[in-house]
Design a protein around this motif. Structure first.
Motif, PDB file in Angstrom:
ATOM      1  N   HIS A 159      10.042  17.188   5.927  1.00  0.00           N
ATOM      2  CA  HIS A 159      10.055  16.406   4.699  1.00  0.00           C
ATOM      3  C   HIS A 159       8.778  15.587   4.614  1.00  0.00           C
ATOM      4  CE1 HIS A 159      11.925  13.980   7.901  1.00  0.00           C
ATOM      5  NE2 HIS A 159      11.333  12.946   7.336  1.00  0.00           N
ATOM      6  N   GLU A 160       8.329  15.344   3.393  1.00  0.00           N
ATOM      7  CA  GLU A 160       7.165  14.498   3.185  1.00  0.00           C
ATOM      8  C   GLU A 160       7.289  13.816   1.832  1.00  0.00           C
ATOM      9  OE1 GLU A 160       3.330  16.393   2.659  1.00  0.00           O
ATOM     10  OE2 GLU A 160       4.314  18.326   2.372  1.00  0.00           O
ATOM     11  N   ALA A 161       6.639  12.670   1.730  1.00  0.00           N
ATOM     12  CA  ALA A 161       6.686  11.888   0.501  1.00  0.00           C
ATOM     13  C   ALA A 161       5.595  10.838   0.567  1.00  0.00           C
ATOM     14  CB  ALA A 161       8.055  11.229   0.318  1.00  0.00           C
ATOM     15  N   GLU A 162       5.294  10.261  -0.579  1.00  0.00           N
ATOM     16  CA  GLU A 162       4.414   9.104  -0.633  1.00  0.00           C
ATOM     17  C   GLU A 162       5.279   7.884  -0.907  1.00  0.00           C
ATOM     18  OE1 GLU A 162       1.121   9.566  -3.240  1.00  0.00           O
ATOM     19  OE2 GLU A 162       0.179  11.119  -2.013  1.00  0.00           O
ATOM     20  N   VAL A 163       5.139   6.887  -0.044  1.00  0.00           N
ATOM     21  CA  VAL A 163       6.030   5.735  -0.061  1.00  0.00           C
ATOM     22  C   VAL A 163       5.201   4.457  -0.134  1.00  0.00           C
ATOM     23  CG1 VAL A 163       7.815   4.483   1.209  1.00  0.00           C
ATOM     24  CG2 VAL A 163       7.770   6.971   1.270  1.00  0.00           C
ATOM     25  N   GLU A 208      -0.272  -8.213   7.794  1.00  0.00           N
ATOM     26  CA  GLU A 208      -0.753  -6.894   8.160  1.00  0.00           C
ATOM     27  C   GLU A 208      -0.337  -6.592   9.587  1.00  0.00           C
ATOM     28  OE1 GLU A 208      -4.993  -7.166   7.765  1.00  0.00           O
ATOM     29  OE2 GLU A 208      -5.243  -8.091   9.727  1.00  0.00           O
ATOM     30  N   CYS A 209      -0.426  -5.323   9.948  1.00  0.00           N
ATOM     31  CA  CYS A 209      -0.171  -4.903  11.328  1.00  0.00           C
ATOM     32  C   CYS A 209      -1.332  -4.020  11.752  1.00  0.00           C
ATOM     33  CB  CYS A 209       1.154  -4.141  11.429  1.00  0.00           C
ATOM     34  SG  CYS A 209       1.561  -3.608  13.109  1.00  0.00           S
ATOM     35  N   ILE A 210      -2.100  -4.489  12.745  1.00  0.00           N
ATOM     36  CA  ILE A 210      -3.318  -3.793  13.147  1.00  0.00           C
ATOM     37  C   ILE A 210      -3.005  -2.690  14.150  1.00  0.00           C
ATOM     38  CG2 ILE A 210      -4.726  -5.841  12.759  1.00  0.00           C
ATOM     39  CD1 ILE A 210      -4.781  -6.146  15.869  1.00  0.00           C
ATOM     40  N   ALA A 211      -3.991  -1.849  14.391  1.00  0.00           N
ATOM     41  CA  ALA A 211      -3.872  -0.788  15.384  1.00  0.00           C
ATOM     42  C   ALA A 211      -3.500  -1.368  16.739  1.00  0.00           C
ATOM     43  CB  ALA A 211      -5.189  -0.028  15.489  1.00  0.00           C
ATOM     44  N   GLY A 212      -2.503  -0.766  17.377  1.00  0.00           N
ATOM     45  CA  GLY A 212      -2.039  -1.221  18.675  1.00  0.00           C
ATOM     46  C   GLY A 212      -0.837  -2.121  18.621  1.00  0.00           C
ATOM     47  N   ASP A 213      -0.449  -2.596  17.429  1.00  0.00           N
ATOM     48  CA  ASP A 213       0.647  -3.555  17.322  1.00  0.00           C
ATOM     49  C   ASP A 213       1.887  -2.894  16.727  1.00  0.00           C
ATOM     50  OD1 ASP A 213       1.914  -5.962  17.646  1.00  0.00           O
ATOM     51  OD2 ASP A 213       0.504  -7.115  16.433  1.00  0.00           O
ATOM     52  N   THR A 254       5.628  10.329  10.722  1.00  0.00           N
ATOM     53  CA  THR A 254       4.255   9.842  10.772  1.00  0.00           C
ATOM     54  C   THR A 254       3.887   9.200   9.445  1.00  0.00           C
ATOM     55  OG1 THR A 254       3.644  11.628  12.287  1.00  0.00           O
ATOM     56  CG2 THR A 254       1.852  10.477  11.185  1.00  0.00           C
ATOM     57  N   LEU A 255       3.258   8.028   9.512  1.00  0.00           N
ATOM     58  CA  LEU A 255       2.697   7.358   8.338  1.00  0.00           C
ATOM     59  C   LEU A 255       1.186   7.491   8.414  1.00  0.00           C
ATOM     60  CD1 LEU A 255       4.730   3.994   8.360  1.00  0.00           C
ATOM     61  CD2 LEU A 255       5.442   6.235   7.525  1.00  0.00           C
ATOM     62  N   SER A 256       0.562   7.891   7.318  1.00  0.00           N
ATOM     63  CA  SER A 256      -0.888   8.057   7.299  1.00  0.00           C
ATOM     64  C   SER A 256      -1.408   7.754   5.907  1.00  0.00           C
ATOM     65  CB  SER A 256      -1.273   9.482   7.726  1.00  0.00           C
ATOM     66  OG  SER A 256      -0.667  10.441   6.885  1.00  0.00           O
ATOM     67  N   ASP A 257      -2.746   7.715   5.773  1.00  0.00           N
ATOM     68  CA  ASP A 257      -3.358   7.493   4.463  1.00  0.00           C
ATOM     69  C   ASP A 257      -2.956   8.616   3.516  1.00  0.00           C
ATOM     70  OD1 ASP A 257      -4.720   5.160   5.159  1.00  0.00           O
ATOM     71  OD2 ASP A 257      -6.414   6.280   5.975  1.00  0.00           O
ATOM     72  N   LYS A 258      -2.695   8.263   2.265  1.00  0.00           N
ATOM     73  CA  LYS A 258      -2.283   9.291   1.309  1.00  0.00           C
ATOM     74  C   LYS A 258      -3.400  10.292   1.035  1.00  0.00           C
ATOM     75  CE  LYS A 258      -3.426   6.478  -2.759  1.00  0.00           C
ATOM     76  NZ  LYS A 258      -2.901   5.931  -4.035  1.00  0.00           N
ATOM     77  N   ASP A 259      -4.662   9.865   1.247  1.00  0.00           N
ATOM     78  CA  ASP A 259      -5.787  10.776   1.032  1.00  0.00           C
ATOM     79  C   ASP A 259      -6.150  11.557   2.286  1.00  0.00           C
ATOM     80  OD1 ASP A 259      -6.023   9.879  -1.602  1.00  0.00           O
ATOM     81  OD2 ASP A 259      -7.287   8.187  -0.993  1.00  0.00           O
ATOM     82  N   GLU A 268       0.832  -1.189   0.000  1.00  0.00           N
ATOM     83  CA  GLU A 268       0.000   0.000   0.000  1.00  0.00           C
ATOM     84  C   GLU A 268       0.876   1.253   0.000  1.00  0.00           C
ATOM     85  OE1 GLU A 268      -2.738  -0.081   3.230  1.00  0.00           O
ATOM     86  OE2 GLU A 268      -4.122  -1.460   2.221  1.00  0.00           O
ATOM     87  N   THR A 269       0.368   2.318  -0.570  1.00  0.00           N
ATOM     88  CA  THR A 269       1.094   3.588  -0.588  1.00  0.00           C
ATOM     89  C   THR A 269       0.607   4.457   0.567  1.00  0.00           C
ATOM     90  OG1 THR A 269       1.361   3.500  -2.993  1.00  0.00           O
ATOM     91  CG2 THR A 269       1.628   5.649  -1.928  1.00  0.00           C
TER      92      THR A 269
END
Length: 741
Positions: free
Chosen positions: A389-393, A411-416, A431-436, A369-370
């Motif tokens: 700095h920021e980028a889509e990875v 996968e890695c769920i919330a909390g893990d 910070t990693l977050s949704d691209k949208d 996933e991006t």
């Protein structure tokens, strides 16, 4: 916790709770070096079946936990993670370094965890325990993080569990020592000729059952009648401590009225109080004996973690800021929510490359996933090496943080927690977050590195690789700061201590193939005129073709500190043509930047151009620049030039017992104590102004002076005149070593 029958469901239990944050426990182990944290992690992993034999879990790290220097120095300097399964729960054990130089790794562990185990050694002095762990305990208390205490090394000669429990109550309990009480009492075997009494089991204070490990297997037995009398006092105090934290306000009245409170009610209240962070049980543990399958006290500790410590659902998420006009979402620890994750650790693996340990706070992280990566920057002057700095990875393969075994995850769920390989240019704290829905998580606090290490490339080949190696080094470690000092022309790595410096040099050499030499660190000195003076600059040369002709006369007078360089034009009658006035100023300012005596920038003077001469053909911009510089040098030669040294304003936070020694030490460093003030129970803040020449190693000296309990901040205040004898000594050193100026 040994007083409640938990069902150890094995594979079936794990399958039943897979994919739920409620099945995850993230626990950080905190303690002084030598307290036994890593040994305890190994014992817990052995008991839970994460390893098949007793011994060091050397590969149980997020990223190489033991580099070459750690092997040689016999100490871990990185955060390591060992996940174990117990009773249908996944427990991520985060083992942190015990040395103060690597407190950045500790802060990363605290960020990734939901509860803390404070490991204290019965063989250590009380001062060492207090100095190394009290500040961290207070940090955890400030955010309500649940905490428990584990006492180790009880089989060492001249140790006492009762004495250690009392010390923990005094250090960690504060005004409420009854909030720090043991759940078990140790059972010791016969004392040997060396004075050691082996730990053979535990006695549960609530159930009054003995958990006997002497056979290599955990067995429950009733205590002998004589032992019940010994246990009763400790049991009564524990029950009263639990009831005091109970949400049932009638329970204390019933208990004091003689009513018997059943064990299940006590255990349930105990677990709720631990999860709220209002009660802190004391346990003891020891590694498994040869051939044994379980360490002593490890079952009880694992049961406490799964039953008493909170799930990620119960801990508040760090604050986030929406980016690029996005709306602020309502975030919870929900696997189906928006993705919010954080890189809590970054390192390089010789085979995989850059590896990032990621804690997922919301949503689910999946391979391929991006995601949007956004990192905090440092905007202060000299800190430009870590900009925003920021980028889509694109997310690569996910793996469980269990060292080189690289157990793949879907996968890695919330909390893990999970390891992500080759996460682009992501750095620790990003910070990693949704691209949208790009988000930025508020950073955790990291100590400011205050011990300078000036370095130079060892050879031309190293010089070519130095910039890239340093950039990768500081990207991995946010407690290390890189400075390119324009005044001293030095490359400076700011670290937390000498061990931190040693590790930085070793990693540059072993990981990035860069050899560097440490050189003495220089502070940014300045020069100024001690009295008014005048100078005449004459630059007249004649050769074939156009010559060079420029003469100017200047007056120089000192100004108040902080005035900088002031240039005044008082030429009359066109003695210096108007088009060449800026040329004189440019030459004067260039010479001031180079210095006029010892090679340090000239400041706080007014330079007045009052007269000069020119030639209709041979005068030029370059000629008047040279004449202006010569005039300033001549003016400096006719008066005394004063050296100015930088003065820092420092704030030293120490326990009250060390205030006197700290103030005496500051006075010996030519410091001026401005004042003191109370800053919390038993702690004092000392404010002082000290020349920076005197505090180059203060980070190390304060740690020694305060037994590791003190810390300080510094900020540039101003430059002021250096004592004449010291200034003369520095001038002599620079004359003898002109390349160092």
């Amino acid at each position: 916790m040994g007083d409640k029958a938990y069902a150890h469901t094995g594979a079936a239990g794990r399958a039943a709770t897979a994919g739920r944050p409620s099945s995850v426990r993230n626990v950080v182990l905190v303690g002084h070096s030598g307290s036994g944290k890593t040994t305890l992690v190994e014992a817990l992993a052995l008991t839970a079946g994460a390893v098949n034999r007793a011994g060091r879990v050397e590969d149980g790290a997020t990223v190489s936990d033991y580099d070459g220097i750690e092997h040689r120095q016999q100490r871990s300097v990185q955060l390591s993670v060992v996940p174990v399964d117990w009773g249908g729960y996944r427990i991520n054990l985060l083992d942190t370094p015990g040395y103060a130089d690597f407190v950045g790794e500790l802060r990363a562990g605290l960020r990734a965890a939901d509860a803390a185990l404070f490991v204290v050694s019965a063989a250590q002095e009380a001062d060492a325990v207090a100095g190394a762990t009290r500040a961290v305990w207070e940090e955890c208390a400030a955010v309500g993080m649940p905490r428990a205490i584990v006492v180790t090394h009880l089989d060492t000669a001249r140790t006492s569990f009762d004495g250690m429990t009392r010390i923990c109550g005094e250090i960690f309990g504060g005004e409420d020592p009854d909030a720090v009480l043991p759940l078990h009492l140790p059972v010791l075997g016969p004392e040997g000729a060396d004075g050691h009494a082996p730990l053979t089991g535990l006695t549960g204070l609530l159930t009054q059952r003995i958990f006997d490990y002497s056979s290599g297997e955990r067995q429950e037995n009733p205590p002998a009648p004589a032992e019940r009398t010994t246990l009763q006092e400790a049991r009564d105090r524990l029950i009263e401590g639990i009831i005091a934290e109970s949400e049932d306000e009638t329970l204390m009245d019933r208990y004091l009225g003689g009513a018997e409170v059943d064990v299940k009610t006590l255990v349930d209240d105990l677990e709720r109080a631990v999860a709220r962070g209002t009660f802190h049980p004391v346990l003891t543990a020891a590694p498994a004996a040869a051939g044994a399958r379980q360490g002593i006290g490890t079952v009880e500790l694992l049961d406490l973690i799964t039953g008493g410590f909170p799930t990620p659902l119960e801990r508040p998420l760090p604050d986030v800021t929406p980016l690029h006009g996005a709306s602020r979402p309502v975030l919870t620890c929900d696997p189906d929510g928006p993705l919010v994750a954080e890189v809590v650790k970054t390192a390089s693996d010789p085979y995989v490359g850059r590896v990032s340990l990621v804690r997922v706070f919301s949503g689910t992280l999946r391979p391929d996933e991006t995601v949007h990566v956004f990192g905090h920057g440092l905007t202060e002057p000299g800190h430009e090496t870590r900009p925003f700095h920021e980028a889509e990875v694109r997310i690569g393969a996910l793996s469980s943080p269990f060292g080189k075994q690289q157990r793949p995850l879907t996968e890695c769920i919330a909390g893990d927690l999970a390891c992500v390989a080759k996460l682009g240019s992501a750095e620790t704290g990003d910070t990693l977050s949704d691209k949208d829905l790009p988000l930025l998580m508020d950073p955790w606090t990291s100590p400011d590195p205050l011990l300078p290490l000036a370095i130079e490339a060892h050879s031309k080949a190293d010089e070519d690789k130095l910039s890239q190696g340093l950039a990768r080094l500081v990207a991995e470690d946010p407690t290390m700061r890189l400075e390119q000092n324009q005044d001293t022309r030095q490359v400076v790595l700011w670290c937390l201590g000498e061990a931190h410096q040693d590790v930085a040099l070793d990693r540059l050499r072993s990981r990035y193939g860069v050899r560097v030499d440490a050189v003495p660190h220089k502070v940014s000195l300045r020069e100024t005129f001690a009295a008014p003076s005048s100078g005449r600059g004459r630059h007249v040369k004649q050769s074939g073709g156009h010559g060079q002709y420029a003469i100017c006369e200047i007056d120089v007078e000192p100004l108040p500190p902080g005035s900088g360089i002031e240039f005044v034009d008082k030429v009359v009658g066109g003695a210096v043509p108007r088009q060449f006035i800026p040329s004189v100023e440019k030459g004067v300012r260039a010479q001031a930047a180079r210095g006029v005596a010892a090679g340090h920038p000239l400041v706080d003077v007014r330079i007045t151009l009052r007269d000069g001469k020119s030639h209709s053909v041979d005068s030029s911009d370059a000629a008047f620049q040279t004449a202006g510089a010569l005039a300033l040098r001549e003016a400096a030669a006719d008066t005394r030039i004063q050296l100015l040294e930088p003065v820092a304003e420092i704030q030293v936070m120490v326990p009250d017992d060390y205030v006197g020694p700290v103030m005496s030490d500051l006075s010996g460093r030519r410091g001026r104590v401005i004042g003191t003030e109370q800053s919390g129970p038993g702690r004092t803040l000392v404010r002082a102004e000290v020349p920076e020449l005197e505090i180059g190693r203060y980070a190390v000296d304060l740690r020694s002076l305060s037994h590791g309990a003190g810390r300080f901040d510094r900020a540039y205040a101003r430059h002021e005149a250096m004592p004449p004898l010291l200034a003369e000594r520095i001038r002599e050193q620079q004359e003898n070593n002109p390349n160092d100026s």
